[in-house]
Scaffold this active site. Structure first.
Site, short mmCIF file in Angstrom:
data_model
loop_
_atom_site.label_atom_id
_atom_site.label_comp_id
_atom_site.label_asym_id
_atom_site.label_seq_id
_atom_site.Cartn_x
_atom_site.Cartn_y
_atom_site.Cartn_z
N HIS A 1 34.21 36.95 37.38
CA HIS A 1 34.47 37.06 35.94
C HIS A 1 35.71 36.23 35.64
CE1 HIS A 1 32.47 41.24 36.25
NE2 HIS A 1 31.57 40.30 36.05
N ASP B 1 30.63 46.12 37.27
CA ASP B 1 29.55 45.14 37.41
C ASP B 1 29.31 44.93 38.91
OD1 ASP B 1 27.64 43.25 36.72
OD2 ASP B 1 29.08 41.63 36.42
N SER C 1 36.13 40.17 40.55
CA SER C 1 36.67 40.06 39.20
C SER C 1 38.19 39.98 39.30
CB SER C 1 36.18 41.27 38.38
OG SER C 1 36.61 41.16 37.07
#
Lengths: 197, 273
Positions: free
Chosen positions: A47, A140, A20
């Site tokens: 992401h 995540d 991310s």
């Protein structure tokens, strides 16, 4: 094998990576050293804002011997490619090793979600999967790593002290007994010289 | 390997049972996402094995309602992919305007946000008064929400941004009334939209459409079902009619590929030859 920084790439069939915040630099570093004959397909969930992915591919393709592309639905997964989940879609893997996309609800406030890809990949590739968590500012991927481990796959996390944003690898480490924890440089060394062993 | 194979068979048996009981046919859905949804159901109802779901389905009505709700994806938004709507406005509207009346089929409309987005475009381009939009879905709960046209005010900020990116000519607030925490779509937009139940998997064609929109539905189907549905669209379009699919979907390797020309490759808008 579980605690030593020692593994044989040819024991595996695919690599999934979750990343991310800080991912742009980390992925550039990792992918730019991979040789053209790298034997495993690499599948990435990063992401990223839903309107900005074009530049990333352009940049990575310039610096990388492997082909970097967005995963197409129903596309067959093949070595020599680095696939990215399209922004705003979850990326899934079918039993026949083709991609599926979905616009189902966000998971961990994310679409694509790392957990969704990792879980699917673990169920398809079982113990022939390497799951990697790199820099990021949310959790995540931790659950996905747990499932990869449960299915006998190899789990690798970037050392949080080495990560630009430590939360994501740390969350995975807190949740799962991670197989290998190493710096990005070490990981790059392993992958780029995969046929040294 | 064993566990996955066994689960795979159990999934097939469960889908067969749903089809036999309700006539809803998920047997040719892409397996990975249907499996995810079955796992969601298992979690929600604390069911350990997929095989336990079939008896449960026959005994427990709230469970069977949940199956259909879980299996029908209703995630959508207004002006999803604003560029697509801009392209409709700039590239398709001029053709549509040449017809004395316009029939549009929006297949898989879920809760209706995109049908209203289209209505807004057509209204601003002065076509809406001669248009009928048939917006269909197999999920009656979603259709009810679509007909009501009441959305959360929280979402409006994002919708407004997308509306502007799609080339909106007015203020987005012209199209809804805020009440408490809801945004109620203006009645003038509802006038020419007919929301109706239609199941792409089992129902037949819809006839004589000038434009068909079906976005982010085909990604859930396997190749066989995708092909069947694309043929359904082909036979529902007039000569030179338009077909718009999701930005990550394609006509490649389908049996209708050669019958269509791309009008906007990036936004996946095609025209029947």
């Amino acid at each position: 094998m579980k605690t030593k920084n020692n593994f044989n790439i040819s024991d595996f069939k695919a690599i999934v990576i979750g990343v991310s915040a800080g991912g742009f630099e980390a992925l550039t570093k990792l992918f730019s050293t991979l040789p053209k004959d790298f034997p495993l397909p690499i599948i990435v969930v990063q992401h990223i804002h839903k309107y900005q992915s074009g530049y990333l591919f352009e940049h990575l393709n310039k610096h990388c011997a492997l082909k970097v592309k967005e995963a197409d639905e129903k596309e067959t997964i093949k070595p020599g490619n680095i696939y990215f989940a399209p922004p705003n879609y979850h990326l899934l893997i079918e039993e026949d090793k083709t991609f599926s996309l979905s616009v189902d609800e966000k998971v961990n406030y994310s679409r694509p979600s790392i957990d969704v890809l990792f879980k699917c990949a673990a169920e398809v590739y079982k113990n022939q999967l390497i799951g990697i968590i790199l820099t990021g500012a949310n959790d995540d991927g931790a659950e996905g790593m747990r499932i990869i481990k449960e299915n006998g796959g190899l789990t690798i996390a970037q050392d949080p002290r080495d990560a630009e944003f430590p939360v994501m690898p740390q969350s995975a480490i807190d949740k799962v007994e991670i197989g290998i924890i190493l710096t990005l440089e070490n990981l790059t060394f392993h992958f780029s010289g995969w046929h040294r062993k | 390997m064993e566990k996955t194979k066994k689960e795979g068979t159990e999934v097939d048996i469960f889908l067969e049972a749903i089809f036999q009981k309700y006539g809803y046919d998920f047997r040719n859905y892409a397996k990975a996402s249907i499996k995810r949804r079955i796992q969601n159901l298992q979690k929600k109802f604390a069911i350990k094995k997929i095989s336990e779901m079939i008896p449960r389905m026959h005994q427990d009505r709230s469970f069977s309602n949940s199956i259909l709700a879980e299996f029908s994806i209703t995630v959508t938004e207004m002006f999803r992919d604003p560029e697509f709507y801009r392209s409709i406005r700039e590239n398709i509207v001029p053709y549509l305007d040449t017809y004395p009346f316009i029939k549009i089929w929006h297949a898989g409309c879920a809760t209706g946000e995109e049908a209203y987005s289209l209505a807004i475009i057509l209204k601003e381009e002065n076509l809406y008064h001669k248009t009928t939009i048939f917006a269909t879905d197999f999920n009656n709960v979603a259709l009810r929400k679509a007909r009501n046209g009441i959305y959360s005010l929280d979402e409006i900020k994002e919708f407004t941004q997308s509306y502007q990116k799609a080339g909106g000519k007015h203020s987005f607030s012209d199209y809804y009334h805020a009440k408490y925490k809801s945004a109620i779509i203006d009645n003038s937009l509802k006038k020419n939209i007919t929301f109706a139940n239609h199941n792409l998997v089992t129902d037949s064609d819809f006839g004589e459409m000038h434009l068909i929109l079906c976005r982010n539905v085909l990604i859930y189907f396997n190749k066989i079902l995708r092909d069947r549905v694309l043929n359904l669209f082909d036979s529902s379009l007039i000569h030179k009619g338009f077909l718009a699919i999701g930005s990550k979907e394609s006509l490649n390797f389908s049996s209708i590929e050669k019958k269509f020309n791309p009008v906007d490759k990036k936004n996946k808008i095609y025209r029947k030859k």
